[in-house]
Enzyme design. Structure first.
Site: not given
Ligand code: NI
Length: 231
Positions: A40, A182
């Site tokens: 993400d 991430h």
């Molecule tokens: Ni996010």
């Protein structure tokens, strides 16, 4: 996966067949293990490139939920994701917390990234991961694509520690897990590649979320939220 299927075809074993040799290798193939890594908040120049290089070296696919304004600043990375067989998804335009927002501005945040991806990558379904995994029951049915949460969260953004992230993922990962990471942190990218190395040795295949659902016979529905490969 393509190479594996090709090998089976060359050996005269139909893909999907469970007829396996009676030596030690059978145990590994008997239960196919698939898992999806998801990333993400990117793309980010420097860290996402390194991740794409590492995934390519390992023959691993992943899913990227992009923040629209980050994507617009790094279009070549987004095109590379698609070209290298990864799934590209939507993480809103400016990483807003959708839960509690009025429907019109919330849907506009989703739509702006969708329109950008349609224009950059071509027509397609760009699935949504709501920021923070939160969307709210009122908005859910109005989302025109499937939505993806996760079943393994090593809280990589918090620790920013490669070894802690690797340990947390390896502790919790199971077949059909969807792992949240991430790609904007170098520590997370390094951890992801170490996780791929460790789990490939255990017979795991790294696939996109879309592939993971398909492998489990799940037909993704617009407005539905998926946490693992089985639903
Ligand atoms: Ni996010």
């Amino acid at each position: 996966m393509a190479i594996w299927v090709l090998l089976l075809l060359l050996l005269g074993v139909p893909a999907g067949s469970r007829a396996l040799p009676a030596d030690g290798s059978a145990a590994l193939l008997e239960e196919e293990r698939y898992i999806a890594l998801t990333f993400d908040d990117g793309p980010r120049s420097g860290t996402t490139d390194r991740l794409l290089d590492g995934l390519r070296q390992r023959g691993a696919s992943a899913t990227f939920f992009l923040v629209g304004e980050q994507a617009a600043a790094n279009p070549a990375l987004v095109q590379r994701m698609q070209a290298e067989g990864h799934q590209v998804g939507n993480h809103t335009w400016s990483h807003v917390r959708l839960e509690g927002m009025d429907a019109a501005p919330a849907l506009a945040e989703i739509q702006r990234t969708d329109e950008y991806l349609q224009q950059l990558l071509g027509e397609g379904d760009y699935w949504l991961r709501p920021p923070y995994g939160l969307i709210g029951e009122q908005l859910e049915p109005q989302v025109p694509v499937p939505m993806v949460k996760w079943s393994v969260d090593p809280r990589d953004w918090e620790s920013r520690n490669t070894q802690a992230v690797v340990r947390a993922v390896l502790r919790d990962a199971k077949p059909n897990s969807i792992v949240l990471l991430h790609d904007i942190y170098a520590t997370s990218v390094e951890a992801a590649l170490q996780v791929v190395d460790a789990l490939q040795k255990e017979g795991y295949w790294f696939v996109t979320v879309e592939e993971l659902l398909r492998l489990n016979g799940v037909t993704p529905q617009a407005g539905a939220l998926y946490r693992t490969g089985t639903g």
